[in-house]
Design an enzyme around this catalytic site. Structure first.
Site, PDB file in Angstrom:
ATOM      1  N   CYS A  57     -14.356  73.856 -10.636  1.00  0.00           N
ATOM      2  CA  CYS A  57     -14.729  75.864 -10.144  1.00  0.00           C
ATOM      3  C   CYS A  57     -16.462  75.609 -11.505  1.00  0.00           C
ATOM      4  O   CYS A  57     -16.398  74.814 -12.545  1.00  0.00           O
ATOM      5  CB  CYS A  57     -13.973  76.559 -11.022  1.00  0.00           C
ATOM      6  N   ARG A 112     -21.443  70.532  -8.741  1.00  0.00           N
ATOM      7  CA  ARG A 112     -19.626  70.682  -9.129  1.00  0.00           C
ATOM      8  C   ARG A 112     -18.359  70.334  -7.472  1.00  0.00           C
ATOM      9  O   ARG A 112     -17.653  70.299  -8.010  1.00  0.00           O
ATOM     10  CB  ARG A 112     -19.192  71.751 -10.115  1.00  0.00           C
ATOM     11  N   TRP A 156     -13.392  75.963  -6.549  1.00  0.00           N
ATOM     12  CA  TRP A 156     -12.814  74.985  -5.996  1.00  0.00           C
ATOM     13  C   TRP A 156     -10.987  75.615  -5.873  1.00  0.00           C
ATOM     14  O   TRP A 156     -10.323  75.129  -6.869  1.00  0.00           O
ATOM     15  CB  TRP A 156     -13.076  73.224  -6.840  1.00  0.00           C
ATOM     16  N   ASN A 191     -11.877  79.050 -15.024  1.00  0.00           N
ATOM     17  CA  ASN A 191     -11.831  77.247 -14.437  1.00  0.00           C
ATOM     18  C   ASN A 191     -11.059  76.840 -14.546  1.00  0.00           C
ATOM     19  O   ASN A 191     -10.432  76.392 -16.408  1.00  0.00           O
ATOM     20  CB  ASN A 191     -12.847  76.961 -14.899  1.00  0.00           C
ATOM     21  N   GLY A 192     -10.405  76.016 -14.217  1.00  0.00           N
ATOM     22  CA  GLY A 192      -8.896  75.479 -14.989  1.00  0.00           C
ATOM     23  C   GLY A 192      -7.206  75.799 -14.288  1.00  0.00           C
ATOM     24  O   GLY A 192      -7.785  76.149 -13.272  1.00  0.00           O
ATOM     25  N   GLU A 230     -15.998  50.080  -5.621  1.00  0.00           N
ATOM     26  CA  GLU A 230     -17.300  50.995  -5.458  1.00  0.00           C
ATOM     27  C   GLU A 230     -17.221  51.257  -4.317  1.00  0.00           C
ATOM     28  O   GLU A 230     -16.997  52.454  -3.267  1.00  0.00           O
ATOM     29  CB  GLU A 230     -17.493  50.670  -6.296  1.00  0.00           C
ATOM     30  N   LYS A 278     -16.866  54.603  -1.593  1.00  0.00           N
ATOM     31  CA  LYS A 278     -17.634  55.702  -1.427  1.00  0.00           C
ATOM     32  C   LYS A 278     -18.000  55.612  -0.043  1.00  0.00           C
ATOM     33  O   LYS A 278     -18.386  57.662   0.568  1.00  0.00           O
ATOM     34  CB  LYS A 278     -19.513  54.862  -1.492  1.00  0.00           C
ATOM     35  N   GLU A 320     -15.500  58.264   0.209  1.00  0.00           N
ATOM     36  CA  GLU A 320     -16.089  59.945   0.030  1.00  0.00           C
ATOM     37  C   GLU A 320     -16.395  61.399   1.055  1.00  0.00           C
ATOM     38  O   GLU A 320     -16.135  61.983   1.203  1.00  0.00           O
ATOM     39  CB  GLU A 320     -16.770  60.025  -1.511  1.00  0.00           C
ATOM     40  N   HIS A 348      -2.355  37.530   0.597  1.00  0.00           N
ATOM     41  CA  HIS A 348      -0.987  37.368   0.038  1.00  0.00           C
ATOM     42  C   HIS A 348      -0.774  39.030   1.255  1.00  0.00           C
ATOM     43  O   HIS A 348      -0.110  40.355  -0.091  1.00  0.00           O
ATOM     44  CB  HIS A 348      -1.207  38.154  -1.004  1.00  0.00           C
ATOM     45  N   LYS A 404     -17.563  67.530  -8.331  1.00  0.00           N
ATOM     46  CA  LYS A 404     -18.333  66.063  -9.445  1.00  0.00           C
ATOM     47  C   LYS A 404     -17.762  66.374 -10.223  1.00  0.00           C
ATOM     48  O   LYS A 404     -17.159  65.460 -10.696  1.00  0.00           O
ATOM     49  CB  LYS A 404     -19.470  66.939  -9.207  1.00  0.00           C
TER      50      LYS A 404
END
Length: 607
Positions: A2, A27, A74, A98-99, A479, A483, A486, A502, A602
């Site tokens: 947020c 964010r 968010w 925020n939190g 990575e 990506k 995401e 394996h 973000k």
């Protein structure tokens, strides 16, 4: 996570709040709102979805007032909706938050029993009701906030308005960042100094547990015990220019293409070309005495740490442990006093990483941080700060920040190896020369953009994609898979190539693309052997290697992307770029929100 903005001044507040919220869009959020003091109460405007909807609402029914707060939410507690959007208000108090308030259910039950009615599904709503409750008991706003803060458990940054009180706004933080900005006749608050940049560069940061009373021409700071304290006013590095996409379709695309420049900028902060050596910031401890290093990070930054482990153990012969920040402190690892811990965070505000840093400090560790925001909480809590100069990264999926992290970590590995006497000055010079070539080689990689866009067409309908690599190529594979997940929402996994037999090789069939990260290093032959195993089982292989590697063994791949011939030491920086572009182009073809993918933020500022 947020975003919060607030202002008390003499100008109309709504345009200022909307400008600040626009700068905090990166964010991640799913609703937005503003509250202004007006006619003895609050003018509230809230909307689900993107900020454009709130802006349209404000334009059609402009709220008037010079004191206000704003928020991009968010969703944590309660689904995204106009009702759950912030600010939340009673008749006397309005709040943005925020939190997470961990004890909100207990407080809600207590307040409900006292006659308070709740309208939302959020944890935040207890805050204005609790402050209101104390105002009804005769406390003034400052005392009511102070008493409320002592009741709250969890993480928060708060902005608080009081009906009829045009002379103050109160901000508070515990676990989530909050900055106070000072302009002539105007004082502001924001969860990120970037939101304040158009108005002022004079910024003070609340420390853990602080709260502040903002007035038009000043702010008073108090610590968690209520004692008045001084907080330094700093000159922030942010400027007031609007961060724009330019000629690019998305911020992520722009940021991928900025990498040659920002890698060069970051390298210039450490590389002394005249001496062919790396210069780190001054250390308050002896680098040569570091016997063990703990690296802690989350997400993409964690993968940067995995690559750094290969570099540091190979070059400096120093044992390295890499931990996911959200797990690190909960297993209470034994840390030898006087050891060193390195914390990696693009924002410098990542909640899990910050909590891990505090644990490490309490365990007597020397704390090094690698951040992109020099004024961040993690930077301010560190003994040494290693800077990346990636500039503002707006796309939620990290690209240029990651390659800048790798650049700085490569410099750190070389410097540590030299300090330990593990490499010679000649070897340091060779490695730094390899690094110096990376910006130019990155430009070469970006020339494959159209080929990678064409390749994306063959991947867009895949249900699963597998990435494999060995050595430093393994974290690049991780990575690449992250990506793709995401931003395209395709299920993807990265594996150490030697681990295929394996278990993961059971997933391979003709419908599963396999992307092979294969720089021609000491592990090249083994990587290609694993590639042949998946080809034999019908996999569609995309092969990333240089001309020599492709000539030797790339002919069996469905597609090959020719990478520049470089020293294996710098290969992971460059091989990251094509996996970023693959993810980007697949996501564009699938029509997803590339810059703000669903459910993601973000800066993750709550655990």
């Amino acid at each position: 996570m947020c975003g919060i903005v607030g202002v008390i001044g003499d100008r109309e507040a709504a345009p200022i709040l909307l400008d600040g919220l626009r700068r905090l869009e990166y964010r991640g959020y799913d609703s937005a709102g503003v509250a202004l003091l007006s006619n003895g109460g609050f003018a509230l405007r809230r909307a689900e979805g993107k900020l454009e909807r709130l802006e349209a609402l404000v334009k059609s029914n402009p709220p008037k007032g010079t004191v206000g707060i704003g928020h991009t939410r968010w969703a944590t507690h309660g689904r995204p909706s106009e009702t759950n959007a912030h600010p939340h208000a009673t008749t006397r108090v309005a709040v943005v938050h925020n939190g997470i308030i961990e004890n909100y259910q207990h407080l809600k039950a207590e307040l409900s029993a006292a006659g308070h009615n709740f309208e939302t599904e959020t944890d935040t709503e207890v805050v204005p009701h609790l402050v209101h409750h104390y105002l009804e008991q005769g406390l003034d706003p400052e005392a009511a906030v102070e008493k409320t803060l002592k009741r709250l458990e969890g993480a928060f940054a708060l902005g608080i308005l009081f009906a009829g009180r045009h002379d103050l706004v109160i901000g508070a933080r515990r676990g989530s960042p909050l900055a106070i900005g000072f302009n002539q006749g105007e004082t502001m608050l924001a969860s990120d100094a970037l939101a304040l940049a158009p108005f002022t560069r004079k910024v003070a940061y609340l420390e853990e547990g602080d709260w502040a009373v903002l007035r038009r021409d000043c702010a008073t700071f108090r610590d968690e015990h209520g004692h008045e304290v001084e907080r330094a006013i700093r000159e922030t590095a942010h400027d007031g220019l609007v961060v724009a996409k330019g000629n690019y379709r998305h911020f992520m695309q722009k940021e991928i293409h900025e990498q040659p420049a920002v890698i060069g900028e970051t390298l210039n902060g450490y590389y002394d070309p005249a001496a062919g050596a790396i210069r780190l910031p001054e250390m308050p401890f002896a680098l040569e005495k570091v016997e063990r290093l703990t690296i802690v990070a989350c997400g993409t930054s964690y993968f940067a740490g995995l690559i750094a482990r290969y570099w540091i153990e190979t070059l400096a012969r120093v044992p390295v442990e890499v931990d996911i920040a959200s797990e690190f402190r909960y297993r209470q690892p034994p840390l030898q006093k006087g050891g060193a811990a390195l914390f990696i965070s693009q924002s410098g505000e990542t909640a899990d990483t910050l909590a891990a840093l505090r644990f490490a400090k309490s365990s007597g560790q020397h704390v090094i941080s690698l951040v992109n925001v020099s004024e961040s909480t993690i930077a301010r809590g560190s003994d040494v700060v290693l800077r990346t100069l990636a500039g503002a990264e707006i796309g939620v999926a990290s690209t240029k920040a990651f390659t800048c992290q790798l650049t700085a970590l490569a410099c750190f590995a070389i410097a540590l190896a030299r300090a330990k006497g593990a490499i010679s000055a000649r070897e340091e010079n060779r490695l730094t020369q390899a690094l110096a070539e990376v910006p130019a080689r990155a430009t070469e990689v970006l020339r494959h953009d159209q080929a990678l866009e064409a390749l994306a067409e063959s991947l867009r309908h895949a249900s699963d994609v597998i990435y494999i690599g060995r050595g430093t190529g393994y974290p690049v594979a991780l990575e690449g898979a992250l990506k793709l997940k995401e931003i395209s929402y395709i299920h993807a996994e990265g594996f150490a190539a030697g681990e295929l037999k394996h278990g993961p090789i059971a997933l391979i069939d003709g419908k599963v693309p396999v992307i092979v990260v294969a720089p021609p290093d000491a592990l090249f032959d083994k990587t290609v052997s694993n590639m042949q195993e998946v080809i034999a089982r019908g996999a569609r292989v995309v092969f990333l290697s240089d001309a020599e590697g492709i000539k030797r063994l790339g002919r069996d791949a469905q597609a090959s992307i020719e990478m520049p011939k470089v020293d294996p030491f710098v290969a992971p920086i460059l091989y990251t770029i094509p996996v970023q572009l693959i993810a980007y182009h697949v996501a564009v073809l699938k029509g997803t929100d590339v810059d703000q993918p669903r459910n993601l933020a973000k800066s993750v500022t709550v655990e």
